[in-house]
Scaffold this motif. Structure first.
Motif, PDB file in Angstrom:
ATOM      1  N   SER A  55       2.883  -8.455   7.698  1.00 53.87           N
ATOM      2  CA  SER A  55       2.747  -7.338   6.770  1.00 53.87           C
ATOM      3  C   SER A  55       4.089  -6.930   6.192  1.00 53.87           C
ATOM      4  O   SER A  55       4.146  -6.264   5.156  1.00 53.87           O
ATOM      5  CB  SER A  55       2.095  -6.140   7.468  1.00 53.87           C
ATOM      6  N   PHE A  56       5.203  -7.331   6.831  1.00 49.77           N
ATOM      7  CA  PHE A  56       6.510  -7.019   6.278  1.00 49.77           C
ATOM      8  C   PHE A  56       6.751  -7.781   4.977  1.00 49.77           C
ATOM      9  O   PHE A  56       7.662  -7.452   4.218  1.00 49.77           O
ATOM     10  CB  PHE A  56       7.624  -7.330   7.291  1.00 49.77           C
ATOM     11  N   LEU A  57       5.934  -8.818   4.709  1.00 47.62           N
ATOM     12  CA  LEU A  57       5.979  -9.514   3.428  1.00 47.62           C
ATOM     13  C   LEU A  57       4.899  -8.993   2.488  1.00 47.62           C
ATOM     14  O   LEU A  57       5.107  -8.905   1.278  1.00 47.62           O
ATOM     15  CB  LEU A  57       5.781 -11.024   3.636  1.00 47.62           C
ATOM     16  N   ILE A  58       3.736  -8.628   3.038  1.00 47.70           N
ATOM     17  CA  ILE A  58       2.609  -8.177   2.209  1.00 47.70           C
ATOM     18  C   ILE A  58       2.927  -6.873   1.496  1.00 47.70           C
ATOM     19  O   ILE A  58       2.745  -6.747   0.276  1.00 47.70           O
ATOM     20  CB  ILE A  58       1.342  -7.997   3.076  1.00 47.70           C
ATOM     21  N   THR A  59       3.419  -5.881   2.243  1.00 45.07           N
ATOM     22  CA  THR A  59       3.644  -4.557   1.654  1.00 45.07           C
ATOM     23  C   THR A  59       4.642  -4.575   0.499  1.00 45.07           C
ATOM     24  O   THR A  59       4.338  -4.061  -0.579  1.00 45.07           O
ATOM     25  CB  THR A  59       4.092  -3.555   2.740  1.00 45.07           C
ATOM     26  N   ILE A  62       1.096   0.136   1.666  1.00 42.07           N
ATOM     27  CA  ILE A  62       1.334   0.340   3.094  1.00 42.07           C
ATOM     28  C   ILE A  62       0.028   0.226   3.885  1.00 42.07           C
ATOM     29  O   ILE A  62      -0.043  -0.480   4.900  1.00 42.07           O
ATOM     30  CB  ILE A  62       1.991   1.705   3.334  1.00 42.07           C
ATOM     31  N   GLY A  63      -1.012   0.907   3.422  1.00 44.29           N
ATOM     32  CA  GLY A  63      -2.298   0.864   4.111  1.00 44.29           C
ATOM     33  C   GLY A  63      -2.885  -0.532   4.151  1.00 44.29           C
ATOM     34  O   GLY A  63      -3.412  -0.977   5.182  1.00 44.29           O
ATOM     35  N   SER A  64      -2.773  -1.275   3.052  1.00 43.36           N
ATOM     36  CA  SER A  64      -3.302  -2.641   2.997  1.00 43.36           C
ATOM     37  C   SER A  64      -2.481  -3.576   3.881  1.00 43.36           C
ATOM     38  O   SER A  64      -3.029  -4.485   4.517  1.00 43.36           O
ATOM     39  CB  SER A  64      -3.297  -3.142   1.549  1.00 43.36           C
ATOM     40  N   LEU A  76       6.157   4.484   8.096  1.00 44.13           N
ATOM     41  CA  LEU A  76       6.923   4.765   6.885  1.00 44.13           C
ATOM     42  C   LEU A  76       6.886   3.620   5.886  1.00 44.13           C
ATOM     43  O   LEU A  76       6.702   3.826   4.688  1.00 44.13           O
ATOM     44  CB  LEU A  76       8.371   5.090   7.252  1.00 44.13           C
ATOM     45  N   ILE A  77       7.057   2.386   6.381  1.00 44.58           N
ATOM     46  CA  ILE A  77       7.165   1.263   5.452  1.00 44.58           C
ATOM     47  C   ILE A  77       5.936   0.362   5.467  1.00 44.58           C
ATOM     48  O   ILE A  77       5.897  -0.650   4.761  1.00 44.58           O
ATOM     49  CB  ILE A  77       8.436   0.426   5.721  1.00 44.58           C
ATOM     50  N   TYR A  88      -4.651   5.412   7.111  1.00 42.19           N
ATOM     51  CA  TYR A  88      -4.553   5.200   5.664  1.00 42.19           C
ATOM     52  C   TYR A  88      -5.930   4.997   5.037  1.00 42.19           C
ATOM     53  O   TYR A  88      -6.169   5.374   3.892  1.00 42.19           O
ATOM     54  CB  TYR A  88      -3.644   4.004   5.363  1.00 42.19           C
ATOM     55  N   GLY A  89      -6.841   4.378   5.799  1.00 40.49           N
ATOM     56  CA  GLY A  89      -8.187   4.153   5.267  1.00 40.49           C
ATOM     57  C   GLY A  89      -8.927   5.441   5.003  1.00 40.49           C
ATOM     58  O   GLY A  89      -9.689   5.558   4.032  1.00 40.49           O
ATOM     59  N   MET A  90      -8.728   6.442   5.843  1.00 38.68           N
ATOM     60  CA  MET A  90      -9.391   7.732   5.666  1.00 38.68           C
ATOM     61  C   MET A  90      -8.981   8.415   4.362  1.00 38.68           C
ATOM     62  O   MET A  90      -9.727   9.218   3.805  1.00 38.68           O
ATOM     63  CB  MET A  90      -9.080   8.652   6.856  1.00 38.68           C
ATOM     64  N   SER A  91      -7.792   8.071   3.869  1.00 40.43           N
ATOM     65  CA  SER A  91      -7.323   8.659   2.608  1.00 40.43           C
ATOM     66  C   SER A  91      -7.590   7.728   1.423  1.00 40.43           C
ATOM     67  O   SER A  91      -7.119   7.989   0.311  1.00 40.43           O
ATOM     68  CB  SER A  91      -5.824   8.966   2.700  1.00 40.43           C
ATOM     69  N   GLY A  92      -8.346   6.631   1.665  1.00 41.31           N
ATOM     70  CA  GLY A  92      -8.665   5.691   0.588  1.00 41.31           C
ATOM     71  C   GLY A  92      -7.497   4.832   0.172  1.00 41.31           C
ATOM     72  O   GLY A  92      -7.450   4.346  -0.970  1.00 41.31           O
ATOM     73  N   SER A  93      -6.549   4.601   1.079  1.00 38.84           N
ATOM     74  CA  SER A  93      -5.328   3.868   0.738  1.00 38.84           C
ATOM     75  C   SER A  93      -5.326   2.435   1.258  1.00 38.84           C
ATOM     76  O   SER A  93      -4.261   1.858   1.488  1.00 38.84           O
ATOM     77  CB  SER A  93      -4.104   4.624   1.277  1.00 38.84           C
ATOM     78  N   VAL A  94      -6.518   1.849   1.452  1.00 41.11           N
ATOM     79  CA  VAL A  94      -6.634   0.441   1.837  1.00 41.11           C
ATOM     80  C   VAL A  94      -7.464  -0.280   0.783  1.00 41.11           C
ATOM     81  O   VAL A  94      -8.620   0.089   0.541  1.00 41.11           O
ATOM     82  CB  VAL A  94      -7.281   0.278   3.232  1.00 41.11           C
TER      83      VAL A  94
END
Length: 341
Positions: free
Chosen positions: A33-37, A51-53, A190-191, A233-239
């Motif tokens: 995920s350090f590459l995905i984000t 971040i969520g994804s 954070l990241i 993050y999913g609860m806030s719709g950020s995925v």
């Protein structure tokens, strides 16, 4: 034409990128995920979605890794359980910080700068480790890959109760574990990373566990903290489920190939590959930030090539090692067969 709300070009990018990250994940034992984000950030996804994804992708890939390490007994469950608790607290604090930074309009800047320094620092740490191992080999010294680093031995020598016995041997203070795990959790929230690329070195260097146990325990702790971060993050719709799904489709095959490659590539090469990939990724993110500051769009393209290209190149190097080894084995088998006629 679109599928799941993604254009065909993005579908191809995410599936192929997922495959290459899967190879790296299976090889290094880290979720990728350090590459995905940062890649999603470069593609103009909002910071919270990127971040969520990234956390959701890490959770999906880490399930496979934990099963693999469980089979070979490389997981310290007691240490992993404690780390899960402090990691979860840290991720919660880190995620709250992200939303606060977004309200101020500086989330992307802070996240980008954090990536630059973290990736560069970890990359240099791994390359230094590889250099030291090379020096030991040149001096004819026996090198134990599972050896606890001197800094880990020094920290373990301070017995500040309560102390926890480690499955791999030795004892560690609960304060050391909490400090290392909590700090990694804040950075993860954070990241937007599962934290494997900083959690594993923290367990190895600060808590003082052998490298193999550090990898397995890191993945075990990250499995639950990744799930918690994904939920937050999913609860806030950020995925973005479409993006995560395409990445996981590609990584499923890549992870199997990467896991098989660990048996044919030298340990020192593993460290060098990972260190170089981190440095290139750091340079890519730095160029992306610079392009925004000076308004030069050409740098954005270079940053994508460095970030995504570095993972592709390292993955191809790993795949080439597998192919070369298979060819050598086939040639040896053929020679043996001919010699027996």
């Amino acid at each position: 034409m679109e599928l799941l709300g993604l254009s065909l070009s993005l579908l191809a990018l995410f599936v192929s990128f997922g495959f290459m990250v899967g190879v790296l994940f299976g090889f290094f034992g880290m979720g990728g995920s350090f590459l995905i984000t940062p890649t999603l950030l470069i593609l103009d996804y909002p910071a919270s979605v990127a971040i969520g994804s990234g956390l959701a992708f890490y959770f999906g890939t880490s399930v496979i890794a934990v099963i693999k390490h469980y089979d070979v007994g490389e997981v310290d469950y007691r240490l992993g359980a404690v780390l899960f608790v402090v990691l979860s607290i840290g991720i919660e604090l880190g995620s709250r910080l992200v939303f606060a930074l977004e309200a101020l309009g500086v989330a992307e800047l802070v996240t980008g700068l954090a990536y630059i320094f973290l990736l560069a620092g970890i990359g240099l740490l791994f390359l230094r480790r590889a250099y030291n191992l090379e020096d030991d080999d040149d001096d004819g010294e026996d090198v134990d890959d599972d050896n606890i680093p001197p800094i880990g031995q020094k920290i373990q020598s301070y017995t500040v109760p309560p102390m926890i016995s480690l499955t791999s041997g030795g004892r560690a203070s609960l304060w050391t574990i909490s400090g290392a795990g909590g700090g990694v959790g804040i950075v993860s929230g954070l990241i937007g990373v599962g934290g494997g690329f900083i959690r594993m070195p923290a367990i190895h260097y600060l808590i003082g566990t052998p490298l193999t146990a550090a990898v397995g325990t890191s993945l075990f702790a990250g499995l639950f903290s990744g799930a918690y971060g994904t939920f937050t993050y999913g609860m806030s719709g950020s995925v973005d489920l479409a993006v995560v799904s395409m990445l996981l489709v590609g990584s499923a095959l890549g992870a199997k190939i990467g896991s098989a490659a660990t048996t044919v590539v030298e340990e020192n090469d593993v460290i060098v590959y990972f260190g170089l990939m981190m440095l290139f990724a750091s340079a890519g993110i730095a160029l992306s930030e610079l392009s925004e500051w000076i308004g030069m769009e050409g740098l954005e393209l270079v940053s994508v090539l460095l970030l995504v290209g570095s993972s592709f190149v390292v993955a191809l190097l790993i795949l080439s090692e597998v192919v070369r080894t298979v060819d050598v084995d086939d040639s040896h088998a053929q020679t043996t067969s001919d010699g027996g006629d």
